[in-house]
Design a protein around this motif. Structure first.
Motif, short mmCIF file in Angstrom:
data_model
loop_
_atom_site.label_atom_id
_atom_site.label_comp_id
_atom_site.label_asym_id
_atom_site.label_seq_id
_atom_site.Cartn_x
_atom_site.Cartn_y
_atom_site.Cartn_z
N GLY A 127 4.64 -1.25 5.80
CA GLY A 127 4.30 0.07 4.91
C GLY A 127 3.70 -0.30 3.56
N THR A 185 5.08 7.21 9.16
CA THR A 185 4.08 8.13 9.42
C THR A 185 4.60 9.24 10.25
N ARG A 212 -6.18 3.03 8.83
CA ARG A 212 -5.37 2.55 10.09
C ARG A 212 -5.63 3.07 11.40
N SER A 220 4.19 2.21 15.51
CA SER A 220 3.77 2.20 13.95
C SER A 220 4.84 1.42 13.48
N ASN A 233 0.14 -1.42 4.26
CA ASN A 233 -0.87 -0.15 4.49
C ASN A 233 -1.13 0.65 3.09
N ASP A 274 -0.17 9.44 7.73
CA ASP A 274 0.68 8.50 7.13
C ASP A 274 1.15 8.94 5.75
N VAL A 288 4.73 1.53 10.04
CA VAL A 288 4.44 2.33 8.67
C VAL A 288 5.10 3.70 8.66
#
Length: 248
Positions: free
Chosen positions: A40, A144, A53, A140, A43, A173, A142
């Motif tokens: 995270g 999102t 991404r 994922s 990103n 995101d 991250v």
């Protein structure tokens, strides 16, 4: 011997391929993997540096002799919709977007498939299977979410959700400094509603409510007609050699 930490990102360069935006040109990308507990934060950092991404990959163009792809982000607090944008909002006031956990569904994939077949039948994503879609949405590391847009119903004021068929969807995101619209699609039967514009306007409103300063819109490519719409959401910032530059 010096050992690299296992969580240090490793960057790779793709082989040249035809450019999807400018005819007669080739593209290359630099990319890294977004995995592990630090995905995270990585990103966030890479998005601020012009990366995008896709699933668990962060990438940005690295084309020799070409800098046509410009990363842009809308400045939320300074944004004022144009008259045409205000009309789009009024036209879609019977819709509501609800943020849900980033988990794939058959409704999403069916809409995604219809959108691709109608709008991007020859694009690079046209052969995505249901498994490919599930990986795009569900795998994922991250922060999102999926924003699902449906028509308002009698219980919307209570539930915050719409009712009936899925009209549009955005995979988004949530970053430390904004929302990054990873991918969005909509029902081609409602193309007269300008749903692509509507979803961006809705995300600007969402970011404002969350106290986030930016909405990241990906790349703008001068000379590519299908990218021109991104320039309309001003003021915005463009990532240039010396950093982010405001464009009014």
């Amino acid at each position: 011997m010096t050992h690299q930490p296992t969580e240090t990102p490793q960057f790779y360069l793709t082989a040249p391929a035809p450019c999807p935006y400018l005819a007669g040109r080739s593209e290359r990308k630099v990319f890294t993997h977004l995995v592990g507990e630090r995905a995270g934060a990585l990103n966030d950092l890479l998005t601020q540096g012009g990366f995008r991404r896709s699933q668990n990959i962060a990438y940005r163009p690295a084309c020799e002799g070409c800098r046509a792809c410009v990363s842009i982000r809308c400045i939320v607090d300074a944004f004022t919709p144009t008259r045409s944008m205000a009309r789009v909002m009024r036209r879609n006031r019977d819709l509501i977007g609800a943020g849900v956990t980033a988990s794939p569904s058959s409704d999403q994939y069916n809409l995604f498939r219809r959108y691709l077949d109608s709008r991007h039948a020859e694009g690079g994503m046209s052969d995505m299977s249901v498994l490919d879609y599930a990986m795009m949405v569900g795998e994922s590391y991250v922060d999102t979410e999926v924003v699902e847009y449906r028509f308002r119903g009698p219980d919307t004021a209570i539930t915050g959700h719409g009712e009936g068929p899925l009209i549009a969807t955005a995979l988004t995101d949530v970053l430390a400094d904004g929302l990054s619209m990873v991918y969005s699609f909509y029902d081609p039967d409602y193309s007269d509603r300008s749903l692509g514009t509507y979803m961006i306007l809705d995300h600007i409103g969402r970011a404002r409510k969350m106290g986030l300063p930016y909405v990241y819109l990906g790349y703008w490519v001068e000379g590519s007609p299908k990218m021109d719409y991104k320039r309309r959401f001003r003021p915005q910032e463009h990532l240039m050699a010396r950093g982010w530059l405001r464009v009014d």
